[in-house]
Design a protein around this motif. Sequence first.
Motif, mmCIF file in Angstrom:
data_model
loop_
_atom_site.group_PDB
_atom_site.id
_atom_site.type_symbol
_atom_site.label_atom_id
_atom_site.label_comp_id
_atom_site.label_asym_id
_atom_site.label_seq_id
_atom_site.Cartn_x
_atom_site.Cartn_y
_atom_site.Cartn_z
ATOM 1 N N PHE A 186 40.169 36.627 42.518
ATOM 2 C CA PHE A 186 41.642 36.521 42.486
ATOM 3 C C PHE A 186 42.116 37.076 41.080
ATOM 4 O O PHE A 186 43.201 37.733 41.196
ATOM 5 C CB PHE A 186 41.942 34.561 42.392
ATOM 6 N N PHE A 187 41.454 36.996 39.926
ATOM 7 C CA PHE A 187 41.792 37.461 38.925
ATOM 8 C C PHE A 187 41.051 38.049 37.716
ATOM 9 O O PHE A 187 40.968 38.933 37.078
ATOM 10 C CB PHE A 187 42.881 36.570 38.070
ATOM 11 N N GLY A 188 39.620 37.613 37.802
ATOM 12 C CA GLY A 188 38.658 38.137 36.865
ATOM 13 C C GLY A 188 38.581 39.518 36.991
ATOM 14 O O GLY A 188 38.344 40.193 35.831
ATOM 15 N N PHE A 189 38.434 40.049 38.066
ATOM 16 C CA PHE A 189 38.037 41.631 37.978
ATOM 17 C C PHE A 189 39.292 42.445 37.542
ATOM 18 O O PHE A 189 39.026 43.400 36.768
ATOM 19 C CB PHE A 189 37.924 41.971 39.580
ATOM 20 N N ALA A 190 40.641 41.886 37.834
ATOM 21 C CA ALA A 190 41.797 42.525 37.069
ATOM 22 C C ALA A 190 41.842 42.332 35.711
ATOM 23 O O ALA A 190 42.035 43.395 35.062
ATOM 24 C CB ALA A 190 42.843 41.833 37.782
ATOM 25 N N LEU A 191 41.456 41.481 35.118
ATOM 26 C CA LEU A 191 41.370 41.377 33.744
ATOM 27 C C LEU A 191 40.433 42.174 33.100
ATOM 28 O O LEU A 191 40.378 42.601 31.905
ATOM 29 C CB LEU A 191 41.155 39.844 33.011
ATOM 30 N N MET A 192 39.182 42.315 33.647
ATOM 31 C CA MET A 192 37.961 43.368 33.340
ATOM 32 C C MET A 192 38.206 44.728 33.669
ATOM 33 O O MET A 192 37.879 45.365 32.540
ATOM 34 C CB MET A 192 36.748 42.456 34.100
ATOM 35 N N TYR A 193 38.562 45.113 34.727
ATOM 36 C CA TYR A 193 38.617 46.426 34.854
ATOM 37 C C TYR A 193 40.219 46.877 35.066
ATOM 38 O O TYR A 193 40.209 48.318 35.551
ATOM 39 C CB TYR A 193 37.941 46.827 36.051
ATOM 40 N N GLY A 194 41.093 46.237 35.109
ATOM 41 C CA GLY A 194 42.451 46.675 35.259
ATOM 42 C C GLY A 194 43.047 47.669 34.327
ATOM 43 O O GLY A 194 42.534 47.765 33.177
ATOM 44 N N LYS A 195 44.188 48.348 34.430
ATOM 45 C CA LYS A 195 44.566 49.122 33.498
ATOM 46 C C LYS A 195 45.024 48.276 32.211
ATOM 47 O O LYS A 195 45.474 47.103 32.491
ATOM 48 C CB LYS A 195 45.803 50.075 34.008
ATOM 49 N N ASP A 196 44.769 48.701 31.339
ATOM 50 C CA ASP A 196 44.862 47.648 30.216
ATOM 51 C C ASP A 196 45.883 47.914 29.058
ATOM 52 O O ASP A 196 46.784 48.773 29.073
ATOM 53 C CB ASP A 196 43.435 47.633 29.213
ATOM 54 N N ILE A 197 46.073 47.050 27.987
ATOM 55 C CA ILE A 197 47.116 47.220 27.146
ATOM 56 C C ILE A 197 46.269 46.980 25.765
ATOM 57 O O ILE A 197 45.507 45.902 25.422
ATOM 58 C CB ILE A 197 47.978 45.682 27.001
ATOM 59 N N ALA A 246 33.103 18.596 35.121
ATOM 60 C CA ALA A 246 33.474 19.382 33.909
ATOM 61 C C ALA A 246 32.693 20.778 34.161
ATOM 62 O O ALA A 246 33.425 22.049 33.754
ATOM 63 C CB ALA A 246 32.984 18.639 32.771
ATOM 64 N N TYR A 247 31.730 20.841 34.986
ATOM 65 C CA TYR A 247 30.931 22.171 34.897
ATOM 66 C C TYR A 247 31.664 23.194 36.110
ATOM 67 O O TYR A 247 31.992 24.254 35.720
ATOM 68 C CB TYR A 247 29.475 21.763 35.550
ATOM 69 N N ILE A 248 32.389 22.689 36.845
ATOM 70 C CA ILE A 248 33.257 23.492 37.876
ATOM 71 C C ILE A 248 34.395 23.875 37.190
ATOM 72 O O ILE A 248 34.832 25.362 37.178
ATOM 73 C CB ILE A 248 33.719 22.628 39.105
ATOM 74 N N LEU A 249 34.905 23.092 36.058
ATOM 75 C CA LEU A 249 36.318 23.739 35.135
ATOM 76 C C LEU A 249 35.630 24.827 34.302
ATOM 77 O O LEU A 249 36.307 25.881 34.198
ATOM 78 C CB LEU A 249 36.848 22.494 34.668
ATOM 79 N N TYR A 250 34.442 24.678 34.044
ATOM 80 C CA TYR A 250 33.975 25.589 32.891
ATOM 81 C C TYR A 250 33.603 26.827 33.613
ATOM 82 O O TYR A 250 33.778 27.916 33.128
ATOM 83 C CB TYR A 250 32.921 25.036 32.038
ATOM 84 N N THR A 251 33.126 26.751 34.995
ATOM 85 C CA THR A 251 32.801 27.831 35.650
ATOM 86 C C THR A 251 33.916 28.745 35.817
ATOM 87 O O THR A 251 34.051 30.140 35.973
ATOM 88 C CB THR A 251 32.207 27.506 36.902
ATOM 89 N N ILE A 252 35.254 28.345 36.079
ATOM 90 C CA ILE A 252 36.320 28.781 36.353
ATOM 91 C C ILE A 252 36.913 29.509 35.060
ATOM 92 O O ILE A 252 37.227 30.899 35.033
ATOM 93 C CB ILE A 252 37.353 28.049 37.021
ATOM 94 N N ALA A 253 36.658 28.997 34.030
ATOM 95 C CA ALA A 253 36.848 29.388 32.803
ATOM 96 C C ALA A 253 36.071 30.760 32.337
ATOM 97 O O ALA A 253 36.691 31.825 31.961
ATOM 98 C CB ALA A 253 36.806 28.591 31.518
ATOM 99 N N MET A 254 34.804 30.658 32.593
ATOM 100 C CA MET A 254 33.811 31.541 32.199
ATOM 101 C C MET A 254 33.957 32.977 33.219
ATOM 102 O O MET A 254 33.993 34.054 32.784
ATOM 103 C CB MET A 254 32.437 31.255 32.393
ATOM 104 N N THR A 255 33.932 32.774 34.567
ATOM 105 C CA THR A 255 34.362 33.762 35.388
ATOM 106 C C THR A 255 35.495 34.363 35.298
ATOM 107 O O THR A 255 35.775 35.429 36.050
ATOM 108 C CB THR A 255 33.918 33.268 36.974
ATOM 109 N N GLY A 256 36.749 33.416 35.200
ATOM 110 C CA GLY A 256 38.119 34.094 35.222
ATOM 111 C C GLY A 256 38.560 34.531 33.986
ATOM 112 O O GLY A 256 39.477 35.177 33.719
ATOM 113 N N LEU A 257 38.171 34.329 32.835
ATOM 114 C CA LEU A 257 38.589 34.641 31.473
ATOM 115 C C LEU A 257 37.553 35.056 30.490
ATOM 116 O O LEU A 257 37.471 36.261 30.101
ATOM 117 C CB LEU A 257 39.472 33.517 30.836
ATOM 118 N N ILE A 258 36.735 34.443 30.107
ATOM 119 C CA ILE A 258 35.761 34.478 29.132
ATOM 120 C C ILE A 258 34.950 35.912 29.281
ATOM 121 O O ILE A 258 34.942 36.618 28.414
ATOM 122 C CB ILE A 258 34.675 33.456 28.933
#
Length: 429
Positions: free
Chosen positions: A63-74, A128-140
């Motif tokens: 959904f968005f992790g790949f974009a934040l990691m490999y998309g054109k950046d700022i 809580a683990y599900i929520l943290y998984t979303i944070a790690m894979t989507g942002l951190i």
Amino acid sequence: MDQIQQLTSGLDTIWVVLTAAMILLMEGGFALLEAGFVRQKNAVSIIMKVFVDISFGALIFYFFGFALMYGKDIGGIIGTTGFFMGGDLSHISLTISHDTYWLFQCAFVIAVISIVSGAVAERINFRAYILYTIAMTGLIYPIAGHWVWSVGGWLGKLGMIDFAGSAVIHGLGGFSALAAAMIIGPRIGKFSADGKANIVPPSNLPLASVGAFILWFGWFGFNSGSTLSATNTSIGHIAVTTMLSAAAGCAACILFTMMRYRKADPPMVINGALAGLVGITAGCAFVSDAAAICIGAICGIAMVYATEILEAKQIDDPVGAFPVHGISGSIGTLAVGLCAKPDAIREGTAGLFYGGGFHLLGVQALGLVTVCAWGFFITWVFLKLIKLIVPLRVSRDEELIGLDVGSHGVPAYSQEEGFLDLQHLKNNQ
């Protein structure tokens, strides 16, 4: 020429898909390793967290992790294109398709969150683990990965080298695991009133051993697959350094624990092999065979000391996630700055031991500190925020009975005994 390019692209695609599958199989290794290290009453909870890693991790990264990691950046900080694998990804120039590249990177992101799961085993709340998984894979992880591996990442521009992720995956995951273990606290009974660590026997060391062997196998995909090319002539050398470092880490732990404890310690030996694998991940393509052996041996011994320090500090890490991944990942990242051969590194850069001076070592140190600090502190912040939504930790009764029955309603082995415990828990709520 077109036929040659098509053939090369086809071979590279097959290679990357196969190695991605090898990395995904490592989740089976994580599941068996962690289930073997924890107590029998928490085996199912480990398996459930692995399914969370794979399912939520893959979806969020798509959904968005790949974009934040490999998309054109700022400014080399964060990607801004490629959400849902759409939009402008033209800056990613490879012989494989973007879909194939996503699949390989998805296997990596799943491995990162699996590192943290072991450090909080036997007491974390499943929601809580599900929520943290979303944070790690989507942002951190995606943001840290962007700094090093994306086209415009600021650490990559400085010249940081992390071939397959000693820092980006293992250092980040290890220090995130440390933060999580510190926040959630030790298991009930792990430390006595005087601060002495009590032994919590693993439930099934043969199972943990099989998990380690599967991880060892998958690591050849982890490292060799990072060439992203089936025709890259360094694949063989990468596989050899991977094997030698793992063997050295394991052998060093056997000998070191025999001297230190008078017996070869099985859990330490298992983690010693993994420490060697983690340590070589950054430099597997750039260091000599001898250097790989030294890196593995140092990582194996350092892991033992790190495990002892954690217990002295009353930090409970049931599977040794921080000693294996955080410490060994740090050693491996810095080792590139020392041992990188001049004929193997881009633009003729070499490590300190090969006359390259302190520049590469300094860049590696800067990148390592930045990535690990990011993982530690942002994990701390996210877990504090998650605590405002759901409890981070299961109840005392649930922990004592076991998360298998308390959180998932089914024991791993003895159904009759497990359901009696579940009924007791319900009657006392």
